[in-house]
Each structure stands twice: as structure tokens, then as C-alpha cells.
Design a protein around this motif. Structure first.
Motif, PDB file in Angstrom:
ATOM      1  N   GLN A  92     -41.771  71.398  -9.980  1.00 46.47           N
ATOM      2  CA  GLN A  92     -41.335  70.928  -8.667  1.00 46.47           C
ATOM      3  C   GLN A  92     -41.767  69.471  -8.460  1.00 46.47           C
ATOM      4  N   ARG A  93     -41.468  68.661  -9.446  1.00 51.37           N
ATOM      5  CA  ARG A  93     -41.917  67.267  -9.437  1.00 51.37           C
ATOM      6  C   ARG A  93     -40.760  66.339  -9.789  1.00 51.37           C
ATOM      7  N   GLU A  94     -40.592  65.315  -8.974  1.00 50.65           N
ATOM      8  CA  GLU A  94     -39.598  64.289  -9.255  1.00 50.65           C
ATOM      9  C   GLU A  94     -40.052  63.458 -10.453  1.00 50.65           C
TER      10      GLU A  94
ATOM     11  N   ALA B 219     -56.346  59.619  -9.033  1.00 49.44           N
ATOM     12  CA  ALA B 219     -57.302  59.587 -10.139  1.00 49.44           C
ATOM     13  C   ALA B 219     -57.708  60.981 -10.619  1.00 49.44           C
ATOM     14  N   LYS B 220     -57.162  62.010 -10.007  1.00 49.75           N
ATOM     15  CA  LYS B 220     -57.558  63.360 -10.382  1.00 49.75           C
ATOM     16  C   LYS B 220     -57.027  63.740 -11.761  1.00 49.75           C
ATOM     17  N   GLU B 221     -57.741  64.649 -12.380  1.00 51.38           N
ATOM     18  CA  GLU B 221     -57.319  65.137 -13.697  1.00 51.38           C
ATOM     19  C   GLU B 221     -55.912  65.710 -13.652  1.00 51.38           C
ATOM     20  N   SER B 222     -55.565  66.400 -12.579  1.00 50.52           N
ATOM     21  CA  SER B 222     -54.244  67.022 -12.487  1.00 50.52           C
ATOM     22  C   SER B 222     -53.136  65.983 -12.564  1.00 50.52           C
ATOM     23  N   GLU B 223     -53.343  64.822 -11.944  1.00 54.42           N
ATOM     24  CA  GLU B 223     -52.335  63.774 -12.000  1.00 54.42           C
ATOM     25  C   GLU B 223     -52.278  63.143 -13.384  1.00 54.42           C
ATOM     26  N   ALA B 224     -53.421  62.966 -14.022  1.00 53.46           N
ATOM     27  CA  ALA B 224     -53.430  62.426 -15.380  1.00 53.46           C
ATOM     28  C   ALA B 224     -52.626  63.325 -16.315  1.00 53.46           C
ATOM     29  N   LEU B 225     -52.777  64.617 -16.151  1.00 53.76           N
ATOM     30  CA  LEU B 225     -52.024  65.563 -16.979  1.00 53.76           C
ATOM     31  C   LEU B 225     -50.535  65.539 -16.632  1.00 53.76           C
ATOM     32  N   ASP B 226     -50.243  65.430 -15.334  1.00 56.96           N
ATOM     33  CA  ASP B 226     -48.839  65.392 -14.933  1.00 56.96           C
ATOM     34  C   ASP B 226     -48.133  64.151 -15.462  1.00 56.96           C
ATOM     35  N   ARG B 227     -48.841  63.057 -15.575  1.00 56.17           N
ATOM     36  CA  ARG B 227     -48.227  61.847 -16.133  1.00 56.17           C
ATOM     37  C   ARG B 227     -47.781  62.078 -17.577  1.00 56.17           C
ATOM     38  N   VAL B 228     -48.608  62.731 -18.357  1.00 59.30           N
ATOM     39  CA  VAL B 228     -48.227  63.040 -19.733  1.00 59.30           C
ATOM     40  C   VAL B 228     -47.004  63.956 -19.746  1.00 59.30           C
ATOM     41  N   ARG B 229     -47.023  64.940 -18.872  1.00 57.68           N
ATOM     42  CA  ARG B 229     -45.892  65.867 -18.801  1.00 57.68           C
ATOM     43  C   ARG B 229     -44.629  65.174 -18.308  1.00 57.68           C
ATOM     44  N   ASP B 230     -44.782  64.186 -17.417  1.00 60.67           N
ATOM     45  CA  ASP B 230     -43.627  63.383 -16.999  1.00 60.67           C
ATOM     46  C   ASP B 230     -42.964  62.723 -18.204  1.00 60.67           C
TER      47      ASP B 230
ATOM     48  N   GLN C   1     -41.363  56.794 -13.922  1.00 60.26           N
ATOM     49  CA  GLN C   1     -42.154  56.631 -12.702  1.00 60.26           C
ATOM     50  C   GLN C   1     -42.921  57.919 -12.424  1.00 60.26           C
ATOM     51  N   HIS C   2     -44.231  57.779 -12.195  1.00 62.08           N
ATOM     52  CA  HIS C   2     -45.112  58.931 -11.965  1.00 62.08           C
ATOM     53  C   HIS C   2     -45.379  59.048 -10.469  1.00 62.08           C
ATOM     54  N   VAL C   3     -44.766  60.038  -9.837  1.00 63.62           N
ATOM     55  CA  VAL C   3     -44.753  60.085  -8.376  1.00 63.62           C
ATOM     56  C   VAL C   3     -46.131  60.327  -7.765  1.00 63.62           C
ATOM     57  N   GLY C   4     -47.063  60.877  -8.512  1.00 64.54           N
ATOM     58  CA  GLY C   4     -48.395  61.114  -7.958  1.00 64.54           C
ATOM     59  C   GLY C   4     -49.309  59.913  -8.021  1.00 64.54           C
ATOM     60  N   SER C   5     -48.873  58.883  -8.721  1.00 59.55           N
ATOM     61  CA  SER C   5     -49.713  57.682  -8.858  1.00 59.55           C
ATOM     62  C   SER C   5     -48.850  56.434  -8.907  1.00 59.55           C
ATOM     63  N   ASP C   6     -47.723  56.482  -8.181  1.00 58.10           N
ATOM     64  CA  ASP C   6     -46.797  55.352  -8.203  1.00 58.10           C
ATOM     65  C   ASP C   6     -46.986  54.465  -6.978  1.00 58.10           C
ATOM     66  N   ARG C   7     -46.021  53.634  -6.687  1.00 56.49           N
ATOM     67  CA  ARG C   7     -46.148  52.640  -5.614  1.00 56.49           C
ATOM     68  C   ARG C   7     -46.301  53.270  -4.237  1.00 56.49           C
ATOM     69  N   ARG C   8     -45.987  54.565  -4.117  1.00 61.25           N
ATOM     70  CA  ARG C   8     -46.096  55.218  -2.818  1.00 61.25           C
ATOM     71  C   ARG C   8     -47.533  55.331  -2.322  1.00 61.25           C
ATOM     72  N   ILE C   9     -48.495  55.169  -3.228  1.00 62.22           N
ATOM     73  CA  ILE C   9     -49.884  55.235  -2.763  1.00 62.22           C
ATOM     74  C   ILE C   9     -50.220  54.054  -1.865  1.00 62.22           C
ATOM     75  N   TRP C  10     -49.428  52.971  -1.934  1.00 63.65           N
ATOM     76  CA  TRP C  10     -49.698  51.796  -1.101  1.00 63.65           C
ATOM     77  C   TRP C  10     -49.111  51.933   0.289  1.00 63.65           C
ATOM     78  N   THR C  11     -48.260  52.943   0.516  1.00 65.57           N
ATOM     79  CA  THR C  11     -47.633  53.113   1.823  1.00 65.57           C
ATOM     80  C   THR C  11     -48.430  54.110   2.654  1.00 65.57           C
TER      81      THR C  11
ATOM     82  N   ALA D 155     -51.409  53.077 -20.412  1.00 67.78           N
ATOM     83  CA  ALA D 155     -51.940  53.020 -21.777  1.00 67.78           C
ATOM     84  C   ALA D 155     -52.704  54.297 -22.089  1.00 67.78           C
ATOM     85  N   THR D 156     -53.462  54.790 -21.126  1.00 68.33           N
ATOM     86  CA  THR D 156     -54.164  56.057 -21.299  1.00 68.33           C
ATOM     87  C   THR D 156     -53.169  57.197 -21.511  1.00 68.33           C
ATOM     88  N   THR D 157     -52.120  57.207 -20.708  1.00 62.24           N
ATOM     89  CA  THR D 157     -51.079  58.221 -20.858  1.00 62.24           C
ATOM     90  C   THR D 157     -50.481  58.177 -22.261  1.00 62.24           C
ATOM     91  N   SER D 158     -50.231  56.980 -22.751  1.00 61.17           N
ATOM     92  CA  SER D 158     -49.646  56.826 -24.088  1.00 61.17           C
ATOM     93  C   SER D 158     -50.598  57.276 -25.183  1.00 61.17           C
TER      94      SER D 158
END
Length: 323
Positions: free
Chosen positions: A54-56, A130-141, A106-116, A172-175
Motif C-alpha cells: 500500500q505504498r506509492e 530515519a527509521k529502519e522500516s523506511e530504510a527497508l522500504d526504500r530498498v523494496r521501492d 521517489q521514496h514517499v516515506g523520506s521524500d520532499r514531503r517531509i519539508w511540508t 547511496a546506502t540504499t544502493s
């Protein structure tokens, strides 16, 4: 804090003060970070959704004009914290103009929307990113986006043996995780065997996980590491010296790896931001970086080392270290 084994706050592009740099004796075309290509690629945006999470997953695809007539290599790019699919366009445009497709995720849990939103809750949004769950979701993205592209119309024209992971900072970490890095707290199955090389720009260390060697030694694909002597991250509650990028390079496994360290600069000089790291140096580093990535990939996929040699001679005045 141990759960946040990537400690992603250093990936903020807020770091890096504007620094004046003296002009260097470099090629004239280095004065601009914009490639000189005309209409030899397309820019396509897709708003995908991973229904299983359920993630864009919005993406931007830079697609070479000649892709319909030949199998093309592919770079899958991951942005830094607070970025978007529109970012790092100087790389995407250049790669596409040179025959490489470039998929910017684009990773919706850590993208430009955090500035709004409410400024007083910004720290909370940064902590969530910065949570582990978001780091994992970025890889899955990244894995999901690659799956979707290969299954799409364009997928028939992609060379499956020349797929590259690339990213800046958090990206870079994601990669690195896609390429085989294994933090002790990370679940299995993050590595993507389809990745044949990785471009690692301004990688932060894996804080809270002990020595970096056991984490990064499993990376076996060829890697290119790019940083600068002033690639320092200094935000409230966190400080990371430029030497941390070198530690990541040294600890990364594999017999084929390269390191380029530019003199001066900043952490955000590798983003699309103009001026940061020096109004003169900024476009020079961008031009040098995009050319270096292609020379590196030519070496990896075609065995042509002369491109790296000529690149070094061409951009030597900018470099503090090259190996």
C-alpha cells in the motif's frame, strides 16, 4: 537507536556551506553542468503503486531515443533524504543522452514531503524518515520499480546484464544494500542479484552496527565511490566527517572498485542545487561526475579502461584522490 542502523539524518542535503573556489584550468564545456544533447531522449513519469505494501512508488524515466533499436543498459537511481524523482536530473539527462536508461525512484516515506507541513513537527518527520522500516522500504521501492519497468513496454529493450544501482547519500546506502551490504539487524533478501554494478555518491557510514567491514565486505559487484574533501554533514544532533565516506569505500568488498575525491565541495554539491560547494566548482564537479560514471560503466561492461585513464588526466586539477 540501534534499530536505526542506517542513521539517516546525515543524508540531509542541508549540509554543506557555500564555498568560493578559484577557477581551474579545465575544459570549457565544464563550465556548465548541463549536457549538450538535444532531443535524444524522453522523460516519462509514472505513478506506480506497490499494492502489497500500500505504498506509492512514483518514478521518472529518462529513456534514450535509440532504445527501440538496441538493448540499453539501465541505471536505477535512489535520491537522498528529502529528494524526489525530479532530482539529480543532470545525471539522468546525461546518461540517457549517452544511451543509458535512467529510472529515478521517489521514496514517499523520506521524500520532499517531509519539508511540508508544520515546521514544529519537522524533527518528528525527519525521525520517521530515519527509521529502519523506511530504510527497508526504500530498498523494496527500488526492487519494485525495477520489476515494473522490466515488465513494461520498455522492459523488452533493457539489457538485463547491464543493470546498475546508483544513489546519493541516503540513496547511496540504499544502493549498497541492493548490491549486497548486510547490516546485522537487516532482514534477509535485500540484495538484488540483477544489480551488476553500483555508483555510490557521498555514502554515510552504518552507525551503530560496529565495524563497517563485515557489513560491506559482502558487496561483490564493481563499485564507484564519489565524494569530496568537504563532504561533511553537520546538522543538529549529528556530525559526520568527510573521512566517513572513505571508510565506506575501504570496507566495501569486491576486487573492482574505484574512488574519486574532489577537492573542496560539499555534501550537497552532487544534487541539482547550483552554487553549493562553490559557484565555480559546483558545475565542474557535476560535469566531472557524470563523465566519470560513464567511463566507469564502460570499464565494467565493455572492459575499456582507457576512458578512466583519460578522465583522470582531464579532471586531475579537481581531484584530491583517485584510485
Amino acid at each position: 537507536m540501534r534499530r536505526r542502523f542506517w542513521l539517516l539524518l546525515p543524508l540531509l542535503s542541508l549540509a554543506g556551506a557555500l564555498q568560493a573556489q578559484a577557477p581551474l584550468d579545465l575544459p570549457q564545456q565544464a563550465a556548465s553542468a548541463q549536457p549538450a544533447e538535444a532531443a535524444d531522449y524522453q522523460v516519462l513519469d509514472f505513478d506506480w503503486q506497490d499494492k502489497s505494501r500500500q505504498r506509492e512508488v512514483p518514478v521518472r524515466l529518462y529513456w534514450p531515443a535509440q532504445a527501440a533499436s538496441a538493448a540499453v543498459p539501465l541505471v536505477v537511481f535512489s535520491h537522498g533524504l528529502g529528494g524526489s524523482r525530479q532530482g539529480y536530473s543532470y545525471l539522468g539527462r546525461y546518461w540517457a543522452s549517452q544511451g543509458y536508461a535512467s529510472l529515478h525512484v521517489q521514496h514517499v516515506g523520506s521524500d520532499r514531503r517531509i519539508w511540508t507541513g508544520n515546521v514544529f513537527s519537522l524533527i518528528g518527520r525527519l525521525q520517521d524518515a530515519a527509521k529502519e522500516s523506511e530504510a527497508l522500504d526504500r530498498v523494496r521501492d527500488m526492487r519494485f520499480a525495477l520489476d515494473r519497468l522490466l515488465a513494461a513496454e520498455q522492459g523488452a529493450h533493457i539489457d538485463r546484464q547491464r543493470i546498475v544501482a546508483a544513489g546519493h547519500s541516503y540513496g547511496a546506502t540504499t544502493s549498497l544494500l541492493l548490491a549486497g551490504a548486510r547490516p546485522p539487524d537487516a532482514p534477509a533478501g535485500l540484495q538484488d542479484e540483477r544489480i551488476r554494478a553500483a555508483i555510490i555518491i557521498s555514502a554515510p557510514p552504518f552507525y551503530g552496527q560496529g565495524a563497517p567491514e563485515p557489513i560491506l565486505a559482502p558487496v561483490r559487484v564493481p563499485t564507484l565511490h564519489v565524494t569530496a574533501t568537504e563532504d561533511v554533514i553537520n546538522v543538529p544532533g549529528y556530525h559526520s566527517e568527510a573521512g566517513d565516506r572513505l571508510s565506506v569505500f575501504e570496507a566495501t568488498g569486491g576486487q573492482r572498485k574505484r574512488l574519486a575525491v574532489f577537492t573542496g565541495g560539499s555534501h550537497s554539491i552532487f544534487t541539482d542545487r547550483a552554487g553549493t560547494g562553490g559557484v565555480t566548482l559546483n558545475p565542474q564537479v557535476k560535469a566531472a561526475t557524470r563523465e566519470l560514471t560513464l567511463a566507469f560503466l564502460s570499464s565494467v561492461f565493455e572492459g575499456r579502461e582507457e576512458g578512466l585513464q583519460s578522465w583522470h588526466q582531464r579532471w586531475k586539477p579537481l581531484l584530491a584522490r583517485w584510485q
